[in-house]
Design a protein around this motif. Structure first.
Motif, mmCIF file in Angstrom:
data_model
loop_
_atom_site.group_PDB
_atom_site.id
_atom_site.type_symbol
_atom_site.label_atom_id
_atom_site.label_comp_id
_atom_site.label_asym_id
_atom_site.label_seq_id
_atom_site.Cartn_x
_atom_site.Cartn_y
_atom_site.Cartn_z
ATOM 1 N N PRO A 156 0.859 -1.192 0.053
ATOM 2 C CA PRO A 156 -0.950 0.118 0.161
ATOM 3 C C PRO A 156 0.758 1.120 0.154
ATOM 4 O O PRO A 156 0.636 2.080 -0.395
ATOM 5 N N LEU A 211 -2.115 -6.697 -3.977
ATOM 6 C CA LEU A 211 -3.198 -6.620 -3.263
ATOM 7 C C LEU A 211 -4.343 -7.222 -3.001
ATOM 8 O O LEU A 211 -5.377 -7.355 -1.988
ATOM 9 N N THR A 212 -5.512 -7.542 -4.085
ATOM 10 C CA THR A 212 -5.899 -8.282 -3.888
ATOM 11 C C THR A 212 -6.947 -9.727 -3.138
ATOM 12 O O THR A 212 -7.146 -10.479 -2.605
ATOM 13 N N ARG A 222 -3.747 -10.553 -0.807
ATOM 14 C CA ARG A 222 -3.046 -10.449 0.364
ATOM 15 C C ARG A 222 -4.422 -10.108 1.045
ATOM 16 O O ARG A 222 -4.048 -10.376 2.371
ATOM 17 N N TYR A 223 -5.188 -8.840 0.633
ATOM 18 C CA TYR A 223 -6.478 -9.205 1.390
ATOM 19 C C TYR A 223 -7.351 -9.306 1.435
ATOM 20 O O TYR A 223 -8.689 -9.714 2.519
ATOM 21 N N PHE A 224 -7.532 -10.163 0.763
ATOM 22 C CA PHE A 224 -8.884 -10.777 0.964
ATOM 23 C C PHE A 224 -8.923 -12.931 0.360
ATOM 24 O O PHE A 224 -10.001 -14.189 -0.177
ATOM 25 N N TYR A 256 -10.614 -15.858 -4.977
ATOM 26 C CA TYR A 256 -9.863 -14.326 -5.475
ATOM 27 C C TYR A 256 -10.453 -14.014 -7.236
ATOM 28 O O TYR A 256 -10.418 -13.313 -7.572
ATOM 29 N N LEU A 272 -4.528 0.996 4.898
ATOM 30 C CA LEU A 272 -4.544 -0.068 5.025
ATOM 31 C C LEU A 272 -4.193 -0.590 6.203
ATOM 32 O O LEU A 272 -3.228 -0.121 5.931
ATOM 33 N N GLN A 326 -1.999 -3.987 8.585
ATOM 34 C CA GLN A 326 -0.970 -4.590 7.678
ATOM 35 C C GLN A 326 -2.219 -5.707 7.187
ATOM 36 O O GLN A 326 -3.387 -6.060 7.492
ATOM 37 N N PHE A 327 -1.095 -6.908 6.522
ATOM 38 C CA PHE A 327 -1.410 -8.008 5.572
ATOM 39 C C PHE A 327 -1.948 -9.009 6.474
ATOM 40 O O PHE A 327 -1.059 -8.856 8.401
ATOM 41 N N ALA A 328 -2.935 -9.973 6.442
ATOM 42 C CA ALA A 328 -3.699 -10.802 7.658
ATOM 43 C C ALA A 328 -2.613 -11.800 7.780
ATOM 44 O O ALA A 328 -1.941 -12.471 6.594
ATOM 45 N N GLU A 352 -0.666 -15.086 6.660
ATOM 46 C CA GLU A 352 -0.994 -16.071 6.212
ATOM 47 C C GLU A 352 -1.387 -17.396 6.601
ATOM 48 O O GLU A 352 -0.373 -17.690 7.763
#
Length: 127
Positions: free
Chosen positions: A11, A57-58, A60-62, A67, A120, A122-124, A126
């Motif tokens: 981001p 980003l799609t 990583r965030y979702f 996907y 935005l 931080q990424f969740a 994994e």
């Protein structure tokens, strides 16, 4: 772009790309022919980067479960904007006789987008 987002929080990379593009729009508006090459370079620098960022980003965030569906929706919205943009800019040119309003509108939207994407989380983690 891929090399950069592997090393820097994506981001933030997107925010910098948006701001560079906004600066390009401002240079085209303010500097005339003296700054046009630099302004065009800054705008052109972002071409292609947005699609890489949308895909990354799609995911990583979702996540990857839905996907394809989510990327398709987001990319469709992007494509509609890309298709409508020239018509809107042309209409503004016809109405005002120049591109100043369109360039300032683009710079404003890009600056707002940079602030939004930079906020935005931080990424969740994994799984």
């Amino acid at each position: 772009m891929g090399w950069t987002i592997d090393r820097v929080f994506a981001p933030y990379v997107a925010a910098v790309v948006f701001l560079l593009t906004a600066m390009g729009c401002a240079l085209l508006n303010l500097g005339g022919s003296q700054t046009a090459p630099v302004g065009a370079f800054l705008i052109g620098f972002a071409l292609g980067a947005e699609i890489d960022l949308i895909a990354y980003l799609t995911a990583r965030y979702f996540g990857m479960k839905n996907y394809g569906f989510l990327y398709g929706i987001i990319y469709s919205i992007f494509s509609i904007g890309a298709a409508a943009g020239p018509a809107i800019v042309g209409s503004l040119f016809v109405s005002f006789g120049n591109y100043r309003i369109a360039l300032w509108a683009m710079a404003s939207c890009l600056t707002f987008g940079a602030a939004a994407v930079a906020s935005l989380p931080q990424f969740a983690k994994e799984r």
